[in-house]
Design an enzyme around this catalytic site. Structure first.
Site, short mmCIF file in Angstrom:
data_model
loop_
_atom_site.label_atom_id
_atom_site.label_comp_id
_atom_site.label_asym_id
_atom_site.label_seq_id
_atom_site.Cartn_x
_atom_site.Cartn_y
_atom_site.Cartn_z
N ASP A 85 4.41 20.38 -4.38
CA ASP A 85 2.88 19.63 -4.98
C ASP A 85 3.17 18.64 -5.80
O ASP A 85 3.98 18.97 -7.00
CB ASP A 85 2.14 20.08 -4.32
CG ASP A 85 0.61 18.93 -4.40
OD1 ASP A 85 0.63 18.02 -3.78
OD2 ASP A 85 -0.67 19.52 -3.98
N GLU A 89 5.80 13.82 -8.40
CA GLU A 89 6.00 13.05 -8.27
C GLU A 89 6.18 12.35 -9.90
O GLU A 89 7.04 11.21 -10.18
CB GLU A 89 4.42 11.75 -8.75
CG GLU A 89 4.22 12.13 -6.91
CD GLU A 89 3.67 12.83 -6.32
OE1 GLU A 89 3.31 13.69 -7.03
OE2 GLU A 89 3.88 13.38 -5.29
N ASP A 103 -2.36 13.31 0.77
CA ASP A 103 -3.78 13.60 1.04
C ASP A 103 -4.28 12.06 1.83
O ASP A 103 -5.18 11.83 1.02
CB ASP A 103 -4.35 13.61 -0.42
CG ASP A 103 -3.30 14.76 -1.19
OD1 ASP A 103 -3.00 15.55 -0.81
OD2 ASP A 103 -4.11 14.50 -2.26
#
Ligand SMILES: *[C@@H]1O[C@H](CO)[C@@H](O)[C@H](O)[C@H]1NC(C)=O
Ligand SMILES: *[C@@H]1O[C@H](CO)[C@@H](O)[C@H](O)[C@H]1NC(C)=O
Length: 667
Positions: A421, A424, A519
């Site tokens: 997760d 980025e 999300d």
């Protein structure tokens, strides 16, 4: 041999131009690139050198000489690459293999027309349809601004990621999509977690082709009604791959042949998956799994989000609230379930000395993303207490360290899969501590249409150093570079086929990871856009994809969650996940009526798993999509080109879910 080489020259058509016209247009100072010499043959195709003349372009620093290489890579794959032959610029480190010599028999024609706009065209041989038609005279190739525009043959355009947008077939009315990986929950038209500069176009006679723009710099594409596309990037080179199809499935097969076929997922990962952020302790996890079982609702995977960790530190678990987690994972395995743990890509540097080996070992090895000095680590603020450093996964030493940490951790928590997760990478500051210097990399003259118009917001400064260059070039490759070492780690740790779920993705990620759409929100609209996202990621070669069933942010409702469970039963990746502080939304928490319906729809999924598994096998071996739009199978029927409220599993099963509130059917 001689004969073959002859062929490549035949396909370059030099249109006869009116000398007077051409002479004035050049000598009177039109700005742009022109051709001074005829193309020369190369082993894979041909090359021309173009020279710039006239005034400087808008952002300056034009490259005065550029080369265009055309490679006839396979019968159905053409590459054309525009670069600086005199200075090496950043190129995406994705290996796309091609035969050493030009393909002898090709399904495309190229025309290079030496008129005042110096046109470069790609045509489909069988129909003469012009797939690309661009003016090389008008292209801009400056140091930090590269732009190329092309006419395309139809407005049925699909792809470009990662974005949330209202329809699978793009609106061509001057829509611009920015691409730069970002920790950004789905929001219409914003640049989200991944970067996929790939589109598929269905031509008017129902042939399809695909185009990859292989570039990892911050970029944007504008879709215009001519129809045309304009690509703008702030670095690297202009590197394009065209896939001739001619069916939509052929396009994806050819695309994944180039970028890497999707991994073959373990069978258990096709089962129903349950997750949430905010199980306060292990007892709540146990109660949840138990009530699923009591209602007989199928479940194959339970996730541990960051709650299982001690202080949100990778490679630890909370020995108070999650006491007995290793034993519980063993229990789950005995019941046939699997446990997937989350890992984040930041390591706290502020734990007491001698207590946090993953950081200390990494620090010793010098494997973090550095500040612009190339010596001191970039320090950001993320989930763990204190400040954190970021592993530079592009560095092979980092990949080895990560693999070792994951393998060692298997002895602590016997996990079955890993969820990567925040890659980025996410940072809660604007650039690392103490902020980004003002320079050309952090503040380029042109910023593509990305959130906050900022390359450093929610991440690290672009002038930070990684193994392959500045984050300016490699930022959007961060999650991609974490994928292979995580895949390898699970393989080494478990000896089994890996399951890796990644939030950030780039071209080629499907070889190693599944993806979920991030999300999202508990809104009816997000249920619809999830179908679009799933179809797009199948085009991107990441077929194991789903959205958080029932929605991540906001409290869900009984009706929305039930409808979403019915749709999600047919996501290639079927996972219910929820945010901290939102009320519970597992399918066993709403009572008997909900549970009964959820069980029956999931039982349909389970009864079809052999079919789904076969589709994944075909994706892995042939490059097919798993979930696909109706237009893949009914391409000749233009009505299907715009359908995104229904989709197919393979060629044989259509899913048409209820997507409207207070509705009892699909009409
Ligand atoms: C292309 O056209 C320009 C003028 O428009 C001319 O100067 C140049 O020689 C031509 N190049 C070739 C290879 O024919
Ligand atoms: C980062 O800094 C460390 C420590 O000085 C050094 O060993 C490493 O090579 C640097 N890496 C990069 C990509 O700058």
């Amino acid at each position: 041999m001689e004969k073959k080489q002859q062929l490549y020259f035949v396909v370059i058509a030099f249109a006869v131009f009116a000398p007077a016209f051409a002479a004035t247009s050049i000598s009177e100072g039109q700005d742009g690139y022109s051709l001074s010499r005829k193309p020369e043959k190369t082993t894979k195709g041909w090359r021309v050198v173009l020279s710039r003349h006239g005034a400087t372009s808008r952002y300056g620093n034009d490259i005065s000489q550029i080369a265009l290489d055309v490679e006839f890579q396979t019968k159905d794959r053409l590459r054309f690459k525009i670069y600086d032959p005199n200075n090496k610029r950043f190129e995406v480190p994705l290996k796309i293999e091609s035969p050493p010599l030009a393909a002898p028999d090709i399904s495309y024609d190229i025309e290079l027309v030496n008129d005042s706009s110096l046109r470069f065209k790609i045509l489909r041989k069988t129909t003469g349809t012009v797939l690309w038609d661009t003016s090389l005279a008008d292209l801009i190739f400056s140091n930090q601004y590269l732009q190329i525009a092309t006419n395309i043959p139809s407005s049925s355009v699909y792809g470009f990621g990662e974005h949330q947008h209202p329809s699978f077939r793009h609106n061509m009315n001057h829509i611009t999509y920015g691409m730069y990986t970002r920790d950004q929950s789905p929001k219409m038209y914003a640049n989200l977690y991944g970067v996929h500069p790939f589109y598929m176009c269905i031509e008017n006679d129902a042939n399809a082709h695909g185009v990859l723009f292989l570039n990892s710099n911050a970029q944007e594409v504008t879709l215009s009604p001519e129809p045309s596309l304009t690509f703008r990037t702030i670095g690297g080179i202009l590197d394009f791959y065209v896939f001739l199809g001619p069916t939509p499935e052929n396009v994806v097969q050819q695309y994944t042949e180039a970028i890497g076929r999707p991994h073959f997922p373990p069978y258990w990962s096709l089962g129903y998956q349950l997750s949430r952020w905010g199980y306060p302790n292990i007892d709540v996890v146990k109660q949840t799994v138990t009530r699923m079982e009591e209602y007989g609702i199928p479940q194959d995977v339970q996730y541990g989000d960051i709650d299982y960790m001690n202080h949100h530190l990778d490679f630890t678990y909370d020995k108070e609230n999650y006491a007995g987690l290793p034993e519980y994972i063993q229990d789950l395995k005995k019941q046939g379930l699997h446990y997937v743990i989350i890992l984040d890509p930041f390591l706290s540097k502020d734990e007491a000395q001698g207590t946090y080996r993953p950081y200390e070992l990494g620090e010793q090895l010098g494997i973090w993303v550095n500040n612009s000095d190339g010596i001191t680590p970039a320090i950001g603020k993320a989930l763990p207490p204190g400040y954190s450093v970021y592993p530079d996964y592009l560095n092979p030493k980092t990949a080895d360290w990560w693999t070792q940490m994951c393998v060692e951790f298997q002895n602590v928590l016997p996990y079955d899969g890993i969820w990567i997760d925040m890659n980025e990478p996410s940072n809660f500051l604007n650039g690392q501590y103490p902020g980004c210097a003002h320079n050309d990399l952090n503040n380029p003259p042109f910023v593509p249409r990305i959130s906050d118009d900022s390359l450093s917001q929610s991440t690290l400064c672009p002038d930070s150093k990684t193994y392959l260059g500045s984050l300016y070039d490699t930022h959007s490759l961060f999650g991609w570079s974490e994928a292979a070492p995580t895949f390898r780690a699970i393989q080494e740790a478990t000896g089994k086929r890996p399951f890796v779920l990644s939030r950030s993705t780039f071209v080629g990620n499907g070889k190693y990871t599944a993806h979920w759409l991030g999300d999202n929100h508990a809104l009816w609209e997000d249920m619809h856009t999830s179908i679009i996202g799933i179809l797009e990621f199948n085009l991107f070669g990441i077929p194991q994809v789903g959205a958080d069933i029932c929605g991540f942010y906001f409290d869900t409702t009984f009706e929305l969650c039930l409808r979403w469970t019915q749709l999600g039963a047919f996501y290639p990746l079927s996972r219910n996940h929820n945010a901290l502080d939102q009320k519970d939304q597992d399918p066993a928490v709403f009572g008997t009526e909900f549970a009964t319906i959820a069980r029956s729809v999931l039982q349909i999924r389970y009864s079809l798993l052999p079919y789904l598994y076969t589709l994944f096998f075909e994706a892995h071996t042939l490059g097919n999509t798993v979930a696909r739009g109706l237009m893949h199978e009914f391409t000749a029927d233009p009505e299907t080109h715009g359908i995104d409220t229904a989709f197919l599993w393979g060629s044989a099963l259509m899913i048409a879910p209820v997507l409207q509130e207070a509705s009892t059917g699909v009409f």
